[in-house]
Design an enzyme around this catalytic site. Structure first.
Site, short mmCIF file in Angstrom:
data_model
loop_
_atom_site.label_atom_id
_atom_site.label_comp_id
_atom_site.label_asym_id
_atom_site.label_seq_id
_atom_site.Cartn_x
_atom_site.Cartn_y
_atom_site.Cartn_z
N HIS A 12 42.44 28.32 39.41
CA HIS A 12 40.43 27.78 39.93
C HIS A 12 40.98 26.11 39.25
O HIS A 12 41.16 26.03 38.04
CB HIS A 12 39.73 28.68 39.66
N MET A 49 44.56 42.62 40.60
CA MET A 49 44.47 41.26 40.33
C MET A 49 43.88 41.27 38.94
O MET A 49 45.39 40.91 37.56
CB MET A 49 44.34 40.20 40.88
N ARG A 57 36.99 27.48 48.62
CA ARG A 57 38.24 28.36 48.88
C ARG A 57 39.33 27.63 49.42
O ARG A 57 39.59 27.26 50.34
CB ARG A 57 38.16 30.08 49.50
N CYS A 63 34.73 33.31 36.91
CA CYS A 63 35.85 32.42 36.38
C CYS A 63 35.45 31.04 36.75
O CYS A 63 36.07 30.52 34.96
CB CYS A 63 36.92 32.85 37.36
P1 NAP Z 1 41.33 43.73 43.35
O1 NAP Z 1 42.40 43.18 42.91
O2 NAP Z 1 41.14 43.77 44.43
O3 NAP Z 1 41.90 45.13 42.43
C1 NAP Z 1 40.47 46.44 42.74
C2 NAP Z 1 41.03 47.48 43.20
O4 NAP Z 1 41.00 47.40 44.38
C3 NAP Z 1 41.95 48.02 42.67
O5 NAP Z 1 41.86 48.41 40.97
C4 NAP Z 1 42.60 48.91 43.14
O6 NAP Z 1 41.73 49.78 42.50
C5 NAP Z 1 42.34 48.04 44.46
N1 NAP Z 1 43.24 47.57 45.44
C6 NAP Z 1 43.67 47.94 46.91
N2 NAP Z 1 44.91 47.88 47.16
C7 NAP Z 1 45.22 47.38 45.85
C8 NAP Z 1 46.27 46.01 46.28
N3 NAP Z 1 46.95 45.90 47.01
N4 NAP Z 1 47.10 46.00 44.88
C9 NAP Z 1 46.22 46.37 43.40
N5 NAP Z 1 45.15 46.51 44.32
C10 NAP Z 1 44.87 47.32 45.08
O7 NAP Z 1 39.86 42.38 42.33
P2 NAP Z 1 40.62 41.85 41.39
O8 NAP Z 1 39.90 40.46 41.90
O9 NAP Z 1 41.27 42.24 39.73
O10 NAP Z 1 38.64 42.07 40.65
C11 NAP Z 1 38.10 42.76 40.06
C12 NAP Z 1 36.45 42.41 39.54
O11 NAP Z 1 36.87 41.37 38.75
C13 NAP Z 1 35.83 41.83 40.93
O12 NAP Z 1 34.69 42.45 40.89
C14 NAP Z 1 36.01 40.61 40.56
O13 NAP Z 1 34.91 39.97 41.34
C15 NAP Z 1 36.12 40.57 39.09
N6 NAP Z 1 37.03 39.03 38.70
C16 NAP Z 1 38.09 38.34 39.68
C17 NAP Z 1 38.54 37.31 39.15
C18 NAP Z 1 39.59 37.07 40.37
O14 NAP Z 1 40.26 36.11 40.27
N7 NAP Z 1 40.39 37.96 40.78
C19 NAP Z 1 38.05 36.20 38.64
C20 NAP Z 1 37.11 37.68 37.64
C21 NAP Z 1 36.43 38.66 38.07
P3 NAP Z 1 42.58 51.72 42.63
O15 NAP Z 1 43.23 51.85 42.48
O16 NAP Z 1 41.72 52.15 42.80
O17 NAP Z 1 42.94 51.76 44.02
#
Ligand code: NAP
Length: 365
Positions: free
Chosen positions: A271, A12, A264, A135
């Site tokens: 948010h 994301m 949530r 965030c």
């Molecule tokens: P995420 O969407 O779960 O993505 C993380 C990894 O999951 C991707 O790089 C990918 O890695 C894998 N993945 C598995 N299935 C997927 C799918 N269907 N679509 C996309 N990726 C998939 O995590 P995120 O929300 O971006 O968060 C990343 C970090 O940022 C976390 O530490 C989180 O706490 C932090 N964060 C998030 C937010 C938010 O709003 N989401 C805000 C601030 C900080 P591979 O390509 O290696 O498989």
């Protein structure tokens, strides 16, 4: 040209970062390499000066060749790979979205509109660990920046309404899956009386077959008043982050208390936070409005009336937007030093990807 490695670019946060970098033409400034924990050898995203094949994010060999690494892969990844890289002598700049390193003494939490000078200074001094803030914390600081700048805030309580995508791509898809199940069940009995429908749905969302692998609970037709792990003092970890991270970003010498309940909700993106702000002294509404409005280019003050609030201060209105609106601003009945406010922000833009993009730009200068 500096070599920059991207890990977690398809999640994301990572995909929003990629979009922003493409629209700001950032890739011209670097050689880009893309890493994955699951897709090594596949084609990398096509960008200017980009290496064409995905490399393994789980082996240090190629990562060690990078001048800068940007990770949006998550905390477990940072926990595992970051110490290995440093142990192997990697001296590059680590830019991260995960919380793992935020509170370490040798890291800076980056939030460009609020602590740009501090980030610049840290880069000059040779600091190499830069981490995006939580965030909700980042969005709250952008919204209330004007009051913090004036040292007017005694404490803040924030009640949050956090979107499903804040928990990652899989969780956001799960919410949609839950909604599909609800829609399918409704489709079978559209003419039922409202209360019968309610009973059917209440049963459906607690059934074992209802999709909830990631959240563990129904989020559709429900809210979840606990985010992240449990802290010994009864706070959730998400609630704990507010005070410690905000004070670190603001570099306060006296801690400003910040606390509340993080919840949530079934919004997809953005948010929202209901705020109670205790000022150090009474202030006129017009003064508070002006301080908030003029603090930075991103905050937007929404007039406190029903039409503007419902048109401009909702996740639906703010999703995908860079500005951080704040409204419902009014003195509270508790006294002239208490103010009510409500703010909504895109947690994937200024809440996550944009602070990382800004520090990357600075690190490349
Ligand atoms: P995420 O969407 O779960 O993505 C993380 C990894 O999951 C991707 O790089 C990918 O890695 C894998 N993945 C598995 N299935 C997927 C799918 N269907 N679509 C996309 N990726 C998939 O995590 P995120 O929300 O971006 O968060 C990343 C970090 O940022 C976390 O530490 C989180 O706490 C932090 N964060 C998030 C937010 C938010 O709003 N989401 C805000 C601030 C900080 P591979 O390509 O290696 O498989």
């Amino acid at each position: 040209m500096k070599k920059v490695g991207f890990i977690g670019w398809r999640g994301m946060v990572g995909s929003v970062l990629m979009d922003r970098m493409l629209s700001e033409n950032d890739f011209f400034r670097m050689e880009s390499y893309f890493f994955s924990t699951s897709q090594k050898g596949n084609a990398a995203p096509k960008v200017t000066n980009g290496h064409q094949t995905l490399m393994s994010a789980l082996e240090t060999k190629e990562l060690l060749k990078m001048d800068i690494l940007v990770s949006c892969q998550g905390g477990d990844y940072t926990q595992e790979m970051f110490p290995q890289l440093r142990k192997d002598g990697w001296k590059g700049i680590w830019i991260d979205a995960a919380s793992t390193l935020r509170m370490k003494d040798d890291s800076v939490i980056v939030l460009d509109p609020v602590n740009r000078h501090h980030i610049r200074e840290a880069l000059h001094k040779g600091v190499t660990n830069f981490v995006g803030g939580n965030c909700t914390v980042s969005l709250l600081l952008i919204a209330l920046h004007g009051l913090f700048k004036e040292n007017l805030v005694e404490w803040v309580s924030s009640m949050t309404y956090q979107a499903a995508s804040g928990a990652g791509a899989k969780n956001m898809i799960e919410l949609l899956d839950q909604m599909r199940s609800v829609g399918n069940r409704f489709g079978q009995n559209p003419a039922m009386e409202a209360l019968d429908l309610e009973r059917q749905m209440a049963t459906l969302i607690t059934e074992g077959s209802f999709p909830k692998t990631n959240f563990g609970h129904p989020l559709a037709l429900n809210i979840l008043p606990w985010i992240d792990s449990e802290m010994p003092n009864g706070q959730s970890k998400e609630e704990w982050k507010a005070q410690v991270e905000a004070n670190k970003i603001l570099q306060t010498t006296t801690m400003i208390p910040m606390d509340g309940t993080c919840v949530r909700v079934g919004a997809l993106r953005c948010h929202s936070q209901g705020l109670t702000i205790k000022l150090k002294k009474s202030a006129q509404l017009a003064t508070v409005e002006e301080l908030i409005r003029s603090a930075n280019p991103w905050v937007e003050l929404v007039p406190n009336n029903k039409a503007d609030t419902l048109a401009k201060l909702t996740p639906a209105a703010v999703s995908g937007k860079m500005h951080v609106p704040i409204g419902r601003l009014r003195p509270m009945t508790m006294g002239g030093d208490f103010f009510n406010a409500f703010t909504v922000g895109d947690q994937l833009l200024w809440g996550a990807a944009e602070p990382l993009r800004c520090v990357l730009r600075m690190a490349l200068e």
